[in-house]
Design an enzyme around this catalytic site. Structure first.
Site, PDB file in Angstrom:
ATOM      1  N   THR A   1       0.990  -1.195   0.097  1.00  0.00           N
ATOM      2  CA  THR A   1       0.063  -0.013  -0.029  1.00  0.00           C
ATOM      3  C   THR A   1       1.045   1.133  -0.052  1.00  0.00           C
ATOM      4  O   THR A   1       2.177   1.088   0.481  1.00  0.00           O
ATOM      5  CB  THR A   1      -0.760  -0.032   1.419  1.00  0.00           C
ATOM      6  OG1 THR A   1      -1.858  -1.129   1.335  1.00  0.00           O
ATOM      7  CG2 THR A   1      -1.709   1.227   1.435  1.00  0.00           C
TER       8      THR A   1
ATOM      9  N   THR B   1      -1.351   0.487   6.570  1.00  0.00           N
ATOM     10  CA  THR B   1      -0.821  -0.520   5.738  1.00  0.00           C
ATOM     11  C   THR B   1      -0.761  -1.976   6.332  1.00  0.00           C
ATOM     12  O   THR B   1      -0.376  -2.097   7.530  1.00  0.00           O
ATOM     13  CB  THR B   1       0.562  -0.328   5.102  1.00  0.00           C
ATOM     14  OG1 THR B   1       0.921  -1.187   4.323  1.00  0.00           O
ATOM     15  CG2 THR B   1       1.469   0.134   6.204  1.00  0.00           C
ATOM     16  N   GLY B   2      -1.370  -2.959   5.661  1.00  0.00           N
ATOM     17  CA  GLY B   2      -1.173  -4.133   6.285  1.00  0.00           C
ATOM     18  C   GLY B   2      -2.545  -5.007   5.855  1.00  0.00           C
ATOM     19  O   GLY B   2      -2.892  -4.934   4.781  1.00  0.00           O
ATOM     20  N   LYS B   3      -2.797  -6.108   6.817  1.00  0.00           N
ATOM     21  CA  LYS B   3      -3.837  -6.990   6.415  1.00  0.00           C
ATOM     22  C   LYS B   3      -5.091  -6.095   6.580  1.00  0.00           C
ATOM     23  O   LYS B   3      -5.406  -5.959   7.782  1.00  0.00           O
ATOM     24  CB  LYS B   3      -3.842  -8.244   7.309  1.00  0.00           C
ATOM     25  CG  LYS B   3      -2.676  -9.049   7.293  1.00  0.00           C
ATOM     26  CD  LYS B   3      -2.550 -10.170   8.260  1.00  0.00           C
ATOM     27  CE  LYS B   3      -1.350 -10.824   8.082  1.00  0.00           C
ATOM     28  NZ  LYS B   3      -1.301 -11.898   9.209  1.00  0.00           N
TER      29      LYS B   3
END
Lengths: 304, 304
Positions: free
Chosen positions: B174, B225-227
């Protein structure tokens, strides 16, 4: 202080969503629909059903009822179609599911639950969500299923208003339910057809977890209705939960603060149930179709 | 206590998003891209540009850079296409815009801004968002613009893993930026191609206001940003803001709490800037591509 309820449920059928001409002389009809859905939910919870099953069943009943702007009875888009949004969340593990802009799914809330339980995802949109519905065996219907004369006339009026340069009628129909079950679990679900005459794949707060729907066993379960854009920008449903968690407000204090201090008059309403079974129903519009019941014998539906 | 900064900016290019084989020997290349984007943003803010203009420009630069999973360089869907999501928000009036599942928009963050400023809506999805992009004159490209050899190979590896029954590689790329300008206004923007091999119109946290993006002048601007599913269920970005507003936490306390106590190890990271110009950069993955600069002369980019 009231004692903890063993179970509790609240539902809504939209805030400020019905034009006066639509409601005139039909209040009993709307109240009867709210009462039937509330009774179904209360009976389930009394019998030990989970809050998750209960909010799904209640929202399905309201989706199937053509009087409400969700499922059958959904409003028309600008190009004369129906695009439906829904979400569901459970408060024990914060599992959630949401769908946006689906066109052939009879009960979008059930598709949202299938996303939650049958995929590693939370949020599916558009054609992809339709494809998933078919692969998951969720009931689909011909788009003509959603056609209703009354909503079609609403679209024609909105198109005429738009052509005349008038402001659109705020379309705020939504249905939702929140529940606490005997096991102490909370759940919330919300479903809508969105705004009459909407364009460009517009999506409101309903499938946005934290805006129109939120549930956390440590705080509350929330379902909102109103101007979706306002509920999104204020993260309305998550805000109710955050006020309880971080500020130590009661459920009623938190819901009142969000509806009357954070949102503006005319924006909409919120229903919520807390882990102790207390219920809050607040709105800043003229009407909110609503109902509430709990294990103490409370059972009420109202519009104004 | 540090004194108030006149301006401040932070950016990210994803947390834990780059497989080791992709990063090997290329760290300088990634750092140079982050540095160029950070310098562009810092120069704008130093010169008096708005935080809203700045985060849009910075995110566009990262979208145009094929090394990051947003815009050019976005990952492939299961069926070999690209579906892009983005959002933007400004903290003065809480205006926001978001788009999901767009396929031909060169810079989704710019489309999100156009939704915010050019419509009464917040969130447009799918084909409707594409139609709006064309009517609004936002630059569109042939879908082949998004093709990259490297991401295609990533998809082939994921398809092979899936066929072998292996767990998918967590795809967490992202890009995002947050900024405070000299006028005291905060803004945040986030953009992504989502997860490699995603299906069914899956959408993550990026276009969900309150999950991946939030901004409020009274508290902070946040980009995550991430899961995506984890950031949605915890309303991560709104939660950072709520902790500052309702609990009185500092920016760093709030971001640390959400990244390390609310989210779990491996879930992702958050960048944020507060109204006093303080910056927080926290992640619970191995890496987070990131940068931070402010009016005191701070200027740094890092990966580990």
């Amino acid at each position: 202080m009231t004692e903890r309820r063993e179970w509790a449920i609240a539902l809504h059928g939209g805030a400020g969503s019905v034009p006066p001409e639509r409601l005139a002389g039909r209040e009993q009809e709307f109240l009867a629909s709210l009462e039937a859905a509330l009774r179904a939910g209360a009976d389930l919870l009394r019998g030990g059903a989970s809050s998750l099953d209960t909010v799904e069943v209640v929202v399905r009943l309201l989706e199937d009822d053509p009087k409400f702007n969700a499922g059958k009875g959904a409003v028309y888009t600008h190009d004369g179609r129906h695009e439906l949004d829904a979400s569901i969340m459970e408060g024990r593990a914060l599992r959630c599911g949401a769908v946006a802009a689906v066109r052939t799914v009879k009960n979008p809330v059930t598709l949202a639950r299938r996303v939650m339980e049958g995929t590693p995802h939370v949020f599916l949109v558009g054609d992809g969500a339709e494809t998933f519905a078919r692969s998951a065996g969720v009931e689909v219907v011909d788009p003509s299923y959603f056609a209703t004369e009354e909503r079609w006339e609403e679209l024609q009026r909105e198109l005429e208003k738009a052509a005349a340069g008038a402001s659109p009628t705020p379309g705020m129909g939504t249905v939702g339910a929140v529940a606490l079950d005997r096991a102490g679990d909370l759940a919330a679900a919300t479903s809508t057809g969105g705004r009459t005459n909407k364009r460009f794949g517009r999506v409101g707060d309903v499938p946005v977890i934290g805006a129109g729907t939120y549930a956390d066993n440590r705080t509350c379960a929330v379902s909102g209705t109103g101007k979706g854009e306002e509920l999104i920008r204020h993260a309305a449903a998550a805000n109710v939960s955050a006020r309880i968690e971080h500020r130590g407000e009661t459920l009623v204090e938190a819901v009142r603060a969000v509806v009357h201090d954070v949102l503006r008059a005319g924006d909409g309403g919120i229903i919520a149930v807390a882990a102790d079974g207390s219920i809050a129903l607040e709105w800043n519009t003229e009407t909110m179709f609503r109902g509430a019941a709990d294990s103490s014998g409370r059972f009420e539906v109202a519009i104004r």
